[in-house]
Design a protein around this motif. Structure first.
Motif, PDB file in Angstrom:
ATOM      1  N   VAL A  33      -0.429 -21.150 -10.934  1.00  0.00           N
ATOM      2  CA  VAL A  33       0.545 -20.202 -10.814  1.00  0.00           C
ATOM      3  C   VAL A  33       0.336 -18.866 -11.496  1.00  0.00           C
ATOM      4  O   VAL A  33       0.692 -17.887 -11.291  1.00  0.00           O
ATOM      5  CB  VAL A  33       1.971 -20.703 -11.298  1.00  0.00           C
ATOM      6  CG1 VAL A  33       2.422 -21.808 -10.263  1.00  0.00           C
ATOM      7  CG2 VAL A  33       1.886 -21.345 -12.616  1.00  0.00           C
ATOM      8  N   SER A  34      -0.315 -18.976 -12.500  1.00  0.00           N
ATOM      9  CA  SER A  34      -0.847 -17.789 -13.347  1.00  0.00           C
ATOM     10  C   SER A  34      -1.510 -17.025 -12.595  1.00  0.00           C
ATOM     11  O   SER A  34      -1.368 -15.601 -12.547  1.00  0.00           O
ATOM     12  CB  SER A  34      -1.573 -18.221 -14.614  1.00  0.00           C
ATOM     13  OG  SER A  34      -0.918 -18.796 -15.559  1.00  0.00           O
ATOM     14  N   VAL A  35      -2.717 -17.370 -11.827  1.00  0.00           N
ATOM     15  CA  VAL A  35      -3.548 -16.849 -10.967  1.00  0.00           C
ATOM     16  C   VAL A  35      -2.856 -16.279  -9.749  1.00  0.00           C
ATOM     17  O   VAL A  35      -2.816 -14.823  -9.302  1.00  0.00           O
ATOM     18  CB  VAL A  35      -4.801 -17.553 -10.407  1.00  0.00           C
ATOM     19  CG1 VAL A  35      -5.729 -16.615  -9.488  1.00  0.00           C
ATOM     20  CG2 VAL A  35      -5.850 -17.632 -11.686  1.00  0.00           C
ATOM     21  N   MET A  36      -1.846 -16.801  -9.389  1.00  0.00           N
ATOM     22  CA  MET A  36      -1.087 -16.708  -8.058  1.00  0.00           C
ATOM     23  C   MET A  36      -0.149 -15.268  -8.415  1.00  0.00           C
ATOM     24  O   MET A  36      -0.086 -14.523  -7.651  1.00  0.00           O
ATOM     25  CB  MET A  36      -0.268 -17.717  -7.515  1.00  0.00           C
ATOM     26  CG  MET A  36      -0.772 -19.128  -7.016  1.00  0.00           C
ATOM     27  SD  MET A  36      -0.084 -20.391  -6.779  1.00  0.00           S
ATOM     28  CE  MET A  36       1.285 -20.061  -5.604  1.00  0.00           C
ATOM     29  N   LEU A  37       0.525 -15.479  -9.698  1.00  0.00           N
ATOM     30  CA  LEU A  37       1.240 -14.316 -10.172  1.00  0.00           C
ATOM     31  C   LEU A  37       0.220 -12.986 -10.200  1.00  0.00           C
ATOM     32  O   LEU A  37       0.778 -12.178 -10.058  1.00  0.00           O
ATOM     33  CB  LEU A  37       1.954 -14.336 -11.525  1.00  0.00           C
ATOM     34  CG  LEU A  37       3.175 -15.272 -11.334  1.00  0.00           C
ATOM     35  CD1 LEU A  37       3.867 -15.614 -12.550  1.00  0.00           C
ATOM     36  CD2 LEU A  37       4.149 -14.458 -10.428  1.00  0.00           C
ATOM     37  N   ASP A  38      -1.039 -13.407 -10.816  1.00  0.00           N
ATOM     38  CA  ASP A  38      -1.748 -12.119 -10.791  1.00  0.00           C
ATOM     39  C   ASP A  38      -2.264 -11.501  -9.588  1.00  0.00           C
ATOM     40  O   ASP A  38      -2.393 -10.374  -9.585  1.00  0.00           O
ATOM     41  CB  ASP A  38      -3.143 -12.477 -11.611  1.00  0.00           C
ATOM     42  CG  ASP A  38      -3.096 -12.634 -13.106  1.00  0.00           C
ATOM     43  OD1 ASP A  38      -2.032 -12.432 -13.513  1.00  0.00           O
ATOM     44  OD2 ASP A  38      -3.849 -13.572 -13.573  1.00  0.00           O
ATOM     45  N   ARG A  39      -2.258 -12.289  -8.767  1.00  0.00           N
ATOM     46  CA  ARG A  39      -2.514 -11.884  -7.199  1.00  0.00           C
ATOM     47  C   ARG A  39      -1.452 -10.933  -6.790  1.00  0.00           C
ATOM     48  O   ARG A  39      -1.416  -9.917  -6.091  1.00  0.00           O
ATOM     49  CB  ARG A  39      -3.162 -12.715  -6.461  1.00  0.00           C
ATOM     50  CG  ARG A  39      -4.219 -13.693  -6.525  1.00  0.00           C
ATOM     51  CD  ARG A  39      -5.466 -12.963  -6.011  1.00  0.00           C
ATOM     52  NE  ARG A  39      -5.704 -11.687  -6.708  1.00  0.00           N
ATOM     53  CZ  ARG A  39      -6.407 -11.511  -7.837  1.00  0.00           C
ATOM     54  NH1 ARG A  39      -6.439 -12.755  -8.752  1.00  0.00           N
ATOM     55  NH2 ARG A  39      -6.443 -10.749  -8.580  1.00  0.00           N
ATOM     56  N   CYS A  40      -0.094 -11.490  -7.066  1.00  0.00           N
ATOM     57  CA  CYS A  40       0.876 -10.776  -6.637  1.00  0.00           C
ATOM     58  C   CYS A  40       1.303  -9.375  -7.367  1.00  0.00           C
ATOM     59  O   CYS A  40       1.556  -8.442  -6.585  1.00  0.00           O
ATOM     60  CB  CYS A  40       2.271 -11.610  -6.970  1.00  0.00           C
ATOM     61  SG  CYS A  40       2.447 -13.085  -5.955  1.00  0.00           S
ATOM     62  N   LYS A  41       0.638  -9.129  -8.534  1.00  0.00           N
ATOM     63  CA  LYS A  41       0.710  -7.901  -9.209  1.00  0.00           C
ATOM     64  C   LYS A  41      -0.251  -7.178  -8.741  1.00  0.00           C
ATOM     65  O   LYS A  41      -0.342  -5.587  -8.697  1.00  0.00           O
ATOM     66  CB  LYS A  41       0.664  -8.144 -10.789  1.00  0.00           C
ATOM     67  CG  LYS A  41       1.756  -8.601 -11.360  1.00  0.00           C
ATOM     68  CD  LYS A  41       1.694  -9.327 -12.761  1.00  0.00           C
ATOM     69  CE  LYS A  41       2.632 -10.292 -13.382  1.00  0.00           C
ATOM     70  NZ  LYS A  41       2.386 -10.805 -14.507  1.00  0.00           N
TER      71      LYS A  41
ATOM     72  N   SER B 248       0.622  -1.019   0.062  1.00  0.00           N
ATOM     73  CA  SER B 248      -0.041   0.125   0.186  1.00  0.00           C
ATOM     74  C   SER B 248       0.816   1.098   0.023  1.00  0.00           C
ATOM     75  O   SER B 248       0.363   2.406  -0.435  1.00  0.00           O
ATOM     76  CB  SER B 248      -0.861  -0.058   1.227  1.00  0.00           C
ATOM     77  OG  SER B 248      -0.417   0.058   2.304  1.00  0.00           O
ATOM     78  N   HIS B 249       2.161   1.314   0.334  1.00  0.00           N
ATOM     79  CA  HIS B 249       2.809   2.578   0.513  1.00  0.00           C
ATOM     80  C   HIS B 249       3.818   2.261  -0.627  1.00  0.00           C
ATOM     81  O   HIS B 249       5.156   3.028  -0.652  1.00  0.00           O
ATOM     82  CB  HIS B 249       3.817   2.583   1.839  1.00  0.00           C
ATOM     83  CG  HIS B 249       2.761   2.734   2.952  1.00  0.00           C
ATOM     84  ND1 HIS B 249       1.874   3.682   3.104  1.00  0.00           N
ATOM     85  CD2 HIS B 249       2.643   1.606   3.975  1.00  0.00           C
ATOM     86  CE1 HIS B 249       1.062   3.552   4.399  1.00  0.00           C
ATOM     87  NE2 HIS B 249       1.600   2.353   4.714  1.00  0.00           N
ATOM     88  N   GLY B 250       3.795   1.592  -1.661  1.00  0.00           N
ATOM     89  CA  GLY B 250       4.274   1.592  -2.863  1.00  0.00           C
ATOM     90  C   GLY B 250       5.559   0.422  -2.585  1.00  0.00           C
ATOM     91  O   GLY B 250       5.583  -0.415  -1.621  1.00  0.00           O
ATOM     92  N   GLY B 251       6.614   0.373  -3.397  1.00  0.00           N
ATOM     93  CA  GLY B 251       7.822  -0.842  -3.165  1.00  0.00           C
ATOM     94  C   GLY B 251       7.526  -1.845  -4.065  1.00  0.00           C
ATOM     95  O   GLY B 251       6.120  -2.070  -4.284  1.00  0.00           O
ATOM     96  N   ARG B 252       8.264  -2.293  -4.342  1.00  0.00           N
ATOM     97  CA  ARG B 252       8.127  -3.772  -5.078  1.00  0.00           C
ATOM     98  C   ARG B 252       8.255  -4.936  -4.277  1.00  0.00           C
ATOM     99  O   ARG B 252       8.812  -4.738  -3.276  1.00  0.00           O
ATOM    100  CB  ARG B 252       9.213  -4.033  -6.326  1.00  0.00           C
ATOM    101  CG  ARG B 252      10.558  -3.653  -5.857  1.00  0.00           C
ATOM    102  CD  ARG B 252      11.489  -3.388  -6.966  1.00  0.00           C
ATOM    103  NE  ARG B 252      12.946  -3.563  -6.466  1.00  0.00           N
ATOM    104  CZ  ARG B 252      13.742  -4.420  -6.303  1.00  0.00           C
ATOM    105  NH1 ARG B 252      13.153  -5.932  -6.319  1.00  0.00           N
ATOM    106  NH2 ARG B 252      14.863  -4.513  -5.837  1.00  0.00           N
TER     107      ARG B 252
END
Length: 171
Positions: free
Chosen positions: A82-90, A25-29
């Motif tokens: 893994v596709s949906v997991m990566l989407d959640r991460c993004k 929420s405060h930015g950052g990767r």
């Protein structure tokens, strides 16, 4: 020559799961490099590259620090995709990650090599692999890893039982 003294099976790599919460929420990767392959059900961590992951590691207890060779097994309730997991991460602001330790390919290979050296069980494991191919069953055949979990063969083979017992702590 005398037979080698019996040794107890080696202990597998430290295993287990742990949870991590990363708040974007405060930015950052995120700060994790993962190895994405569509046919996998987990995201292996290749390295911690700074960002929120490094911040987490500065304050986390030793058994919950993110590190290479751990595998992300769940992201915000999503598993085995893994596709949906990566989407959640993004896309998600707060990431509730569940990771598994000691299940990388290299860790498992090292554990099996150590087991074979310590117990001279290579022929037993070859027998277990043969039985897993379904060679004795007319209906299906083909390796499917079923013997990793249970004995589905009629009149379970004593060699398979021994192999299964040896691999239990690793699998």
């Amino acid at each position: 020559p005398a037979a080698p003294a019996a040794q107890s099976p080696p202990k597998p790599a430290a295993t287990g799961t742990y949870e991590v919460v990363l708040d974007k929420s405060h930015g950052g990767r995120m700060g994790l490099d993962v190895d994405f392959l569509l046919e996998r059900t987990v995201l292996p961590v290749m390295s911690v590259t700074g960002g929120l992951a490094e911040q987490w590691n500065k304050v986390a207890p030793a058994d919950k620090k993110l590190k290479a060779d751990d595998c992300i097994i769940e992201v915000n309730g999503v598993r085995q995709n893994v596709s949906v997991m990566l989407d959640r991460c993004k896309d998600d602001t707060v990431l509730n990650l569940t990771l598994a330790r000691g299940v990388s390919h290299d860790s498992l290979v090292a554990d099996v090599k150590q087991l074979i050296q310590a117990t001279a069980c290579g022929p037993t494991l070859v027998r277990l692999a043969f039985l897993d191919t379904g060679s004795l069953e007319q209906r299906s055949g083909g390796p499917n890893g079923a013997l990793r979990f249970t004995f589905g063969l009629p009149g379970a083979d004593p060699g398979a039982a021994a192999g299964h017992e040896l691999l239990g702590p690793i699998a």
